[in-house]
Design a protein around this motif. Structure first.
Motif, PDB file in Angstrom:
ATOM      1  N   LEU A 177       1.631   1.666  15.692  1.00 55.62           N
ATOM      2  CA  LEU A 177       3.090   1.551  16.850  1.00 55.62           C
ATOM      3  C   LEU A 177       4.066   1.738  15.818  1.00 55.62           C
ATOM      4  O   LEU A 177       5.408   2.576  16.639  1.00 55.62           O
ATOM      5  N   ALA A 178       4.427   1.104  14.845  1.00 56.60           N
ATOM      6  CA  ALA A 178       5.442   1.201  14.152  1.00 56.60           C
ATOM      7  C   ALA A 178       5.882   2.015  13.250  1.00 56.60           C
ATOM      8  O   ALA A 178       6.964   2.735  13.103  1.00 56.60           O
ATOM      9  N   THR A 179       4.834   2.626  13.073  1.00 54.13           N
ATOM     10  CA  THR A 179       4.613   3.549  11.704  1.00 54.13           C
ATOM     11  C   THR A 179       4.552   5.157  12.116  1.00 54.13           C
ATOM     12  O   THR A 179       5.736   5.704  11.794  1.00 54.13           O
TER      13      THR A 179
ATOM     14  N   ALA B  88       6.944  -0.534   4.852  1.00 54.30           N
ATOM     15  CA  ALA B  88       6.565   1.607   5.612  1.00 54.30           C
ATOM     16  C   ALA B  88       5.523   1.579   4.915  1.00 54.30           C
ATOM     17  O   ALA B  88       4.485   2.807   5.654  1.00 54.30           O
ATOM     18  N   LEU B  89       5.200   1.843   3.332  1.00 55.23           N
ATOM     19  CA  LEU B  89       4.479   2.009   2.685  1.00 55.23           C
ATOM     20  C   LEU B  89       2.453   1.202   3.499  1.00 55.23           C
ATOM     21  O   LEU B  89       2.208   2.580   2.764  1.00 55.23           O
TER      22      LEU B  89
ATOM     23  N   MET C  94       5.071   9.744   2.080  1.00 54.91           N
ATOM     24  CA  MET C  94       4.957   8.926   1.679  1.00 54.91           C
ATOM     25  C   MET C  94       3.504   9.636   1.846  1.00 54.91           C
ATOM     26  O   MET C  94       2.539   8.341   1.125  1.00 54.91           O
ATOM     27  N   THR C  95       2.521  10.112   2.282  1.00 59.13           N
ATOM     28  CA  THR C  95       1.609  10.568   2.768  1.00 59.13           C
ATOM     29  C   THR C  95       1.215  11.170   0.542  1.00 59.13           C
ATOM     30  O   THR C  95      -0.196  10.566   0.344  1.00 59.13           O
ATOM     31  N   MET C  96       1.850  12.207   0.322  1.00 60.09           N
ATOM     32  CA  MET C  96       1.875  12.399  -0.985  1.00 60.09           C
ATOM     33  C   MET C  96       1.657  11.500  -1.387  1.00 60.09           C
ATOM     34  O   MET C  96       1.402  11.327  -2.873  1.00 60.09           O
ATOM     35  N   PHE C  97       3.299  10.763  -1.043  1.00 56.62           N
ATOM     36  CA  PHE C  97       2.760   9.302  -2.834  1.00 56.62           C
ATOM     37  C   PHE C  97       1.606   8.564  -2.972  1.00 56.62           C
ATOM     38  O   PHE C  97       1.066   8.563  -3.579  1.00 56.62           O
ATOM     39  N   LEU C  98       1.167   8.490  -1.786  1.00 50.80           N
ATOM     40  CA  LEU C  98      -0.674   7.804  -1.231  1.00 50.80           C
ATOM     41  C   LEU C  98      -1.477   8.449  -2.595  1.00 50.80           C
ATOM     42  O   LEU C  98      -2.059   7.731  -2.689  1.00 50.80           O
TER      43      LEU C  98
END
Lengths: 328, 279
Positions: free
Chosen positions: A240-242, B130-131, B194-198
């Motif tokens: 939910l946070a994401t 966040a990551l 973030m998807t690309m970073f991971l």
């Protein structure tokens, strides 16, 4: 000057026949009607297409002038001219597309005609109309009528440039034969969808740019949609946070403020609703405990209590009326 | 073609004064101490900073050789030098910085940097929480040990190239953007980053995103196909498919592609084509 066709590894059709071209395009878009502008010009048409989940990437090149008529295309077209010119008419508005101007056509446009000059080449981002509406509803936090796009798409506008550059990034990767990791591809598709909604003018543009004071309502609505879609599985706080980009604390605060209850209470109500719908189905083979369990209640007495509180009767009573699950 | 600097429309620091530069850097990162002062004259800090929600894109150049020491913090930093040279002195060794040779700093350990006079870089700063949340959402992993990223950015990996090619696209579009950016535009862009970073970095959870995760069983693949066949008329989300299969989205995609030769979303596109609509 002859340019190299884009997306050549994904051919849809190579033809000199208008009818064959029509048949091929009919697989992408509803009801296309095509006629050559002049019978004397020889046609060589190339169309390439790469489908994603709710977006398709299409390239077309036409050596001769053609008139297209596509009433109610059922899919949104974001048109990027690459070479040459064309006139795009949507419900009485005509846009001449070229280096500075593209076009956007709604899925439900009653009238949609294109007349292209000889040597016209274009890329089209085809967007599924329902998916665009669903995304829009999630972003603005209310249900929406079908998206009606303004046909003129100024390619020099910052957000339009941004959309195009992101789209062209995808085209370049496909062109180079790079197989993008699926999760990147899926996220890129979401990004294109969000940018598409922001970069075009349409009947809901004003709501996408409105005062951030409404952010609470949007986050809450987005969370609710997510929960509605994922009610049958465990949902993690982090998801939910994401989803909202908020901290868990501020999300719960937003929820409490605009709804008066927490996301978990909302989830419980959604699950109870699904349980009730299931109990009312006469054909089910499930037992009551199985229904409860499938709907996320692993404790029968808690399920019963929540059910009575929500609907004023026991699950058995609903079930009896619907001749639903066996009573265990 | 360096007449226009990246992200110049988001100016953060413009100063000849090292103290003022340190103050400014403290507003972007954690305030550094001066490890190696610049020689007299020539120091000119130009730092731009575009803030998304949990990700920031920074451009920096200082015009003189000098060094800084940063304390431990709660973000990941990927340094992508555009020109010039420098080095990062991290607990696990010294990493060179030059055009095309980048380095990534994980949170929770301090580090020193030294820059040459003509050093210029674009820096990607990603919030740790966040990551980590993104990692959980992508892999379904339980995170006990904090995410730690390989400091040397191996730009020969295909996914690393994707990030490397995407960043200029993003910096370009941001450089012509007019603030404030629409909030959902920011949120979605940073999800993509973030998807690309991971995917681009090697890290202690990479194995969850790679070949040696368990394959989907045939029944799991069939269940996903059945789900798609029943739901082709609506949008199909990764999360829904992962749930149907009872495994992480990443493993599902990989096994599906391996077993069928195409991804579940490509399969969905085929079903839609068969039923008369392609998107």
């Amino acid at each position: 000057m002859k340019t190299t066709p884009l997306l050549d590894a994904y051919p849809l059709v190579r033809t000199g026949s208008v009818e064959e071209l029509r048949e091929a395009l009919a697989r992408l878009i509803s009801n296309p009607r095509l006629e050559p502008v002049s019978r004397d010009e020889g046609l060589h048409a190339v169309h390439n297409h790469y489908p994603l989940n709710c977006i398709g990437v299409s390239y077309g090149a036409y050596s001769a002038a053609i008139r297209f008529q596509i009433p109610e295309p059922k899919v949104i077209s974001q048109i990027y001219p690459i070479a040459g010119k064309a006139e795009v008419t949507v419900e009485g508005t005509t846009v001449t597309v070229g280096p500075d101007c593209g076009a956007a056509v709604s899925a439900n446009a009653a009238e949609y005609n294109i007349t292209n000059a000889a040597g016209y080449e274009r890329l089209i981002m085809l967007v599924d109309g329902d998916a665009a509406n669903a995304k829009l509803a999630a972003l603005i936090g209310e249900s929406v009528q079908p998206l009606t796009l303004q046909p003129r798409h100024d390619l020099n506008e910052p957000l339009a440039r941004s959309l195009r550059e992101n789209f062209m990034f995808l085209v370049r990767q496909l062109n180079a034969g790079v197989s993008l990791p699926p999760l990147i591809l899926a996220e890129l598709e979401q990004t294109l969808m969000v940018m598409f909604l922001h970069a075009n003018r349409h009947n809901y543009s004003h709501l996408l740019h409105r005062d951030p004071l409404n952010a609470d309502a949007r986050h809450v609505r987005l969370t609710e949609e997510f929960i509605e879609a994922s009610w049958s599985r465990p949902i993690h706080l982090e998801e939910l946070a994401t989803l909202t980009g908020l901290s868990i604390r501020s999300l719960f605060r937003s929820f409490r403020k605009s709804r008066g209850y927490s996301p978990w209470e909302f989830l419980k109500q959604v699950r109870l609703r699904h349980a009730r719908a299931h109990l009312q189905r006469p054909e089910t083979e499930m037992t009551l405990s199985e229904v409860a369990s499938v709907c996320g209640f692993h404790n029968r007495s808690r399920f019963n209590a929540a059910y009575v509180e929500a609907f004023g009767e026991l699950p058995e009573e609903t079930s009896k009326r619907g001749k639903g699950p066996r009573l265990h | 073609m360096d007449s226009v600097r990246p992200l110049d429309n988001f100016p953060a620091i413009r100063t000849f004064d090292i103290e003022e530069a340190r103050e400014g850097l403290g507003r972007i990162y954690v305030k550094p101490t001066l490890a190696l002062p610049p020689p007299d004259g020539g120091f000119q800090a130009v730092v731009n900073e575009c803030r998304l929600q949990n990700v920031r894109l920074v451009y920096a150049s200082f015009g003189a050789p000098f060094g800084l020491e940063f304390p431990a913090a709660d973000y990941f930093l990927q340094m992508l030098p555009v020109r010039g040279n420098g080095e990062v002195l991290a607990p696990r060794g010294t990493l060179p910085l030059s055009a095309g040779v980048g380095a990534t700093i994980s949170p929770d350990a301090g580090y020193k940097v030294r820059y040459g006079a003509d050093y210029e870089a674009v820096i990607l700063k990603v919030d740790k929480e966040a990551l980590t949340n993104k990692l959980i959402a992508m892999t379904g992993a339980t995170i006990n040990e904090p995410l730690r990223v390989e400091p040397v950015f191996d730009n020969t990996r295909p996914a690393a190239k994707i990030l490397q090619q995407y960043l200029p696209v993003l910096v370009n579009t941001l450089s012509s953007a007019v603030a404030p950016l629409p909030p959902w535009w920011e949120i979605q862009t940073e999800q993509l980053l973030m998807t690309m970073f991971l995917c681009a970095h090697q890290h202690n959870y990479s194995r969850l995103m790679e070949e040696d995760t368990p394959d989907a069983a045939p029944w799991q693949i069939r269940r996903v196909e059945e789900y798609i066949e029943a739901h082709w008329q609506g949008p199909i989300t990764l999360e829904a498919l992962a749930e149907v299969a009872g495994m992480s989205a990443f493993s599902l995609f990989r096994s599906f592609k391996k077993k069928r030769g195409y991804s579940p979303l490509e399969f969905a596109a085929r079903i839609r084509a068969k039923n008369g609509t392609i998107r």
